[in-house]
Write a protein that holds these residues in place. Structure first.
Motif, PDB file in Angstrom:
ATOM      1  N   ALA A 126      -3.522  12.788   8.839  1.00 39.86           N
ATOM      2  CA  ALA A 126      -4.654  12.983   7.931  1.00 39.86           C
ATOM      3  C   ALA A 126      -4.259  12.605   6.502  1.00 39.86           C
ATOM      4  CB  ALA A 126      -5.117  14.435   7.978  1.00 39.86           C
ATOM      5  N   ARG A 127      -5.175  11.927   5.821  1.00 40.76           N
ATOM      6  CA  ARG A 127      -4.940  11.550   4.431  1.00 40.76           C
ATOM      7  C   ARG A 127      -6.056  12.082   3.548  1.00 40.76           C
ATOM      8  NH1 ARG A 127      -1.304   7.535   2.904  1.00 40.76           N
ATOM      9  NH2 ARG A 127      -1.944   8.243   0.849  1.00 40.76           N
ATOM     10  N   VAL A 143      -3.764   2.452   4.867  1.00 45.21           N
ATOM     11  CA  VAL A 143      -3.211   3.560   4.087  1.00 45.21           C
ATOM     12  C   VAL A 143      -4.209   4.698   3.936  1.00 45.21           C
ATOM     13  CG1 VAL A 143      -2.416   4.224   1.769  1.00 45.21           C
ATOM     14  CG2 VAL A 143      -1.553   2.139   2.828  1.00 45.21           C
ATOM     15  N   THR A 144      -5.501   4.392   3.851  1.00 43.44           N
ATOM     16  CA  THR A 144      -6.500   5.405   3.523  1.00 43.44           C
ATOM     17  C   THR A 144      -7.391   5.829   4.691  1.00 43.44           C
ATOM     18  OG1 THR A 144      -7.966   3.631   2.771  1.00 43.44           O
ATOM     19  CG2 THR A 144      -6.624   4.712   1.102  1.00 43.44           C
ATOM     20  N   GLU A 312      -7.852  -4.430   4.706  1.00 42.49           N
ATOM     21  CA  GLU A 312      -6.489  -4.550   5.235  1.00 42.49           C
ATOM     22  C   GLU A 312      -5.665  -5.536   4.408  1.00 42.49           C
ATOM     23  OE1 GLU A 312      -4.965  -2.702   7.433  1.00 42.49           O
ATOM     24  OE2 GLU A 312      -6.830  -1.593   7.629  1.00 42.49           O
ATOM     25  N   CYS A 313      -6.296  -6.629   3.981  1.00 42.09           N
ATOM     26  CA  CYS A 313      -5.594  -7.609   3.145  1.00 42.09           C
ATOM     27  C   CYS A 313      -5.187  -6.985   1.813  1.00 42.09           C
ATOM     28  CB  CYS A 313      -6.471  -8.841   2.907  1.00 42.09           C
ATOM     29  SG  CYS A 313      -6.725  -9.859   4.377  1.00 42.09           S
ATOM     30  N   ASN A 457       4.111   6.565   9.106  1.00 45.65           N
ATOM     31  CA  ASN A 457       5.212   5.912   8.388  1.00 45.65           C
ATOM     32  C   ASN A 457       4.852   4.444   8.140  1.00 45.65           C
ATOM     33  OD1 ASN A 457       5.450   5.185  11.121  1.00 45.65           O
ATOM     34  ND2 ASN A 457       7.606   4.725  10.863  1.00 45.65           N
ATOM     35  N   CYS A 458       5.544   3.814   7.197  1.00 47.06           N
ATOM     36  CA  CYS A 458       5.182   2.460   6.773  1.00 47.06           C
ATOM     37  C   CYS A 458       5.408   1.454   7.892  1.00 47.06           C
ATOM     38  CB  CYS A 458       6.011   2.073   5.551  1.00 47.06           C
ATOM     39  SG  CYS A 458       5.716   0.392   4.989  1.00 47.06           S
ATOM     40  N   VAL A 459       4.337   0.786   8.319  1.00 46.48           N
ATOM     41  CA  VAL A 459       4.426  -0.174   9.419  1.00 46.48           C
ATOM     42  C   VAL A 459       5.217  -1.414   8.997  1.00 46.48           C
ATOM     43  CG1 VAL A 459       2.281  -1.409   8.876  1.00 46.48           C
ATOM     44  CG2 VAL A 459       3.054  -1.271  11.254  1.00 46.48           C
TER      45      VAL A 459
END
Length: 510
Positions: A126-127, A143-144, A312-313, A457-459
C-alpha cells in the motif's frame, strides 16, 4: 411566499455551512485527537499536533536552523538532512508519531517491526497519496498505483528487467558510456561537473534501453521532470488542501500544470513513433515495446491504457535517472577522496578486463566495485525514506495501528545508525560489505534498504547497479579523478538526496 422560499434557501445554505464545518473539524481535530490517544495509550509519543498544519512548520523551522554550510567533506549528513528526527528519536524513542498536516505518520526504526511491514503484503504493497506535485511527476505509475493495477504494472516491469533482458542491455550501456568518455577527452586537466555529466549518461542509457530512442529525444522530458521535481521538493512541507488548491492555484501549481502537459505531450510523441515502428516490426522486448503491446491487449487483465503508458514512462524516467546518476556522482566523489579505494577498484577492473570493454560474465565478479556501490548507497541513499500506508487497522509487533496511518521507515537514519554499523557509521568503509549485507548489518539486513523492501522493492535495482558498475569500470580504465578546489559539499533532500551545487571533479589521464 417569496420570503418563505428565501428563508428555506438561507436555512439550506446555513445547514451546508454547518455540515462543512463539522466535516472540517472532524478531519482537522477529532481524527488527529483520537489517533494520538490510541498511540499514547500504547506508549508511543511524539511532537504535539498543531491544528491544521501538524508539525510541518516546526519541521521547516528545525531544518532551517540546521542548514549551516559544511566546512569540509563530511559524510555525517544525517543531522543536517533530518535534524527533526535526530531530536525526536532522542526525546520519544525508536518509534514516534508526527503529523503531516492532519495526517498521522508513525516513524519506525525497530528492526522486527520493519521486517513485519516488509513481509505483510497488504501493508508493504500500500502507498499513500504523495501529493499533487508528485502525482504530476509520476501519474498513476508503478510507484504510486495500488491493488490489481499495481500488480499488472509490476508484472510488465518484471518482464522488461529479466536477467536475459539486462544482459541484452549491456552493449547499449557500454556504447552510452563510451560516448561520455569520448566527450571527456577534451576535458582532461580541467574541472568537470560530474553530476550533470552522469545525468546526461543515465538519460542516454534509459532512452536507449527502455524506450529505443536516444538522449536528444528524451532530453526535454528529463529537463522538465527535473524542474518539476524541484517544485515538488520545495513544497514537501507545505501541504495544500484539495478544495483550496483547485480554486486558488499557487505560482508553483500553475507551473507544475504546464510542465506536466509538456512532459506528457513529448512522451505521447514517442509512443506514436513506436507504434509506427511496431506495425512493421512487432518483435520488441524493451520496456516501451512491452507497454505498447499491452495497450493492444483485449483481455482486461493485461490491458493498459495510453495514460498508463505515459505514467509508466514518467515513472521510469524519474526513478532510473535519479537513482543511477546519483549513485555514480556520490561514488566518484568518495573515490576521489579515498584514493586507496580508487586504486583498488582500478586494479580489479584491469585484472578482469584489461583495457577491453566489460563483459557480462565479468560484471558480477566486480566485488570491490560492488562493495563501493553498497557503501555509497548506505551513506548517500537516493531515497531517504520508505513510505507505506495501512488501509485498515493492523497489528505490528505489540502495536495496534489504526487505519490510514502513514508508516515511515527512515532509511537515512537507519543507514547512519551507530548502534547498527558501529561508531564509524559516518565513515566511508566499503570493507564492511566484504562478506555481504547480512554480516555488514550484524545479521539485520532490514537496516539496509537503498532500493526499498518487500513487494514494492525497486524493480530496476539490478538495472541501476549494472549501469553503475559498467560506468565506474570504464572510467577507471582511462582516468583518475580528484576533487576540484571549487567543490562545496552540499547534500540536500529535494525529493531525492542530491548534491545541491553539483559535484566538481578534476579529470586526469592515467
Amino acid at each position: 411566499m417569496g420570503s418563505n422560499v428565501g428563508a428555506w434557501i438561507l436555512l439550506f445554505l446555513s445547514s451546508l455551512g454547518v455540515l462543512a464545518l463539522i466535516k472540517f473539524l472532524h478531519e482537522m481535530w477529532w481524527v488527529p485527537t483520537r489517533i494520538k490517544h490510541v498511540f499514547n495509550s500504547q506508549g508511543v509519543k511524539g511532537p504535539s499536533y498543531k491544528f491544521i498544519h501538524g508539525n510541518t512548520k516546526e519541521i521547516a523551522t528545525i531544518k532551517d536552523q540546521a542548514r549551516t554550510p559544511f566546512t569540509d567533506v563530511s559524510h555525517d549528513i544525517y543531522p543536517r538532512i533530518q535534524p527533526h528526527f535526530v531530536t525526536w528519536f532522542q526525546v520519544y524513542g525508536k518509534n514516534f508519531v508526527n503529523w503531516y498536516g492532519p495526517q498521522p505518520e508513525l516513524v519506525i526504526t525497530e528492526p522486527e517491526m520493519i521486517k513485519e511491514i516488509a513481509s505483510n503484503k497488504s501493508v508493504s504493497s500500500a502507498r499513500p497519496d504523495l501529493g499533487s506535485f508528485h502525482k504530476k511527476m509520476l501519474g498513476d505509475g508503478l510507484v504510486t498505483s495500488k491493488g490489481r493495477k499495481w500488480a499488472r504494472q509490476r508484472k510488465l516491469a518484471n518482464q522488461a528487467f529479466t536477467a536475459e533482458s539486462l544482459k541484452n542491455m549491456i552493449p547499449a550501456m557500454i556504447e552510452s558510456v563510451e560516448m561520455l568518455l569520448l566527450r571527456w577527452k577534451t576535458m582532461v586537466g580541467n574541472e568537470v561537473e560530474i553530476n550533470a555529466e552522469f545525468r546526461i549518461l543515465t538519460a542516454e542509457v534509459i532512452s536507449r534501453t527502455a524506450f529505443g530512442t536516444n538522449y536528444l529525444q528524451g532530453k526535454e522530458v528529463f529537463e522538465m521532470l527535473k524542474e518539476l521535481s524541484t517544485i515538488a521538493g520545495r513544497n514537501y512541507y507545505n501541504p495544500r488542501f484539495v478544495g483550496l488548491s483547485t480554486i486558488f492555484k499557487s505560482k508553483d501549481e500553475l507551473k507544475a500544470d504546464e510542465l506536466q502537459k509538456g512532459i506528457e505531450d513529448l512522451i505521447m510523441q514517442t509512443i506514436k513513433e513506436r507504434e509506427k515502428i511496431m506495425v512493421v516490426d512487432s518483435d520488441t522486448t524493451d520496456f516501451l515495446g512491452q507497454l505498447v503491446k499491452a495497450n493492444h491487449e483485449t483481455d482486461e487483465n493485461y490491458h493498459v491504457s495510453i495514460q498508463d503508458i505515459i505514467d509508466e514512462c514518467k515513472t521510469f524516467y524519474v526513478s532510473g535517472d535519479g537513482t543511477t546518476s546519483l549513485v555514480l556522482s556520490w561514488a566518484v566523489l568518495l573515490l576521489s577522496i579515498h584514493t586507496e579505494w580508487q586504486e583498488r577498484a582500478r586494479q580489479e577492473v584491469v585484472e578482469l578486463f584489461g583495457k577491453e570493454y566489460p563483459r557480462s560474465e565479468g560484471i558480477a565478479k566486480l566485488k570491490t566495485i560492488g562493495m563501493i556501490i553498497n557503501e555509497t548507497l548506505r551513506l548517500y541513499p537516493p531515497g531517504i525514506a520508505i513510505i507505506r500506508k495501512n488501509e485498515k487497522e493492523v497489528k505490528l509487533g505489540s502495536l495496534v495501528i489504526p487505519a490510514n496511518v502513514i508508516l515511515h521507515v527512515p532509511v537515512l537514519a537507519l543507514h547512519h545508525d551507530r548502534k547498527i554499523w558501529g561508531e564509524d557509521a559516518h565513515l566511508f568503509k566499503p570493507e564492511r560489505f566484504s562478506e555481504g549485507i547480512s554480516k555488514a548489518t550484524k545479521n539485520n539486513p532490514s537496516a539496509y534498504m537503498p532500493f526499498g523492501f518487500g513487494h514494492r522493492n525497486c524493480v530496476g535495482s539490478n538495472f541501476a547497479t549494472n549501469t553503475a558498475k559498467i560506468t565506474l569500470a570504464m572510467i577507471l580504465q582511462r582516468y583518475r579523478f580528484t576533487p576540484s578546489p571549487n567543490y562545496v559539499h552540499s547534500p540536500v533532500h529535494l525529493l531525492m538526496l542530491i548534491p545541491k551545487n553539483g559535484v566538481q571533479m578534476m579529470l586526469h589521464d592515467l
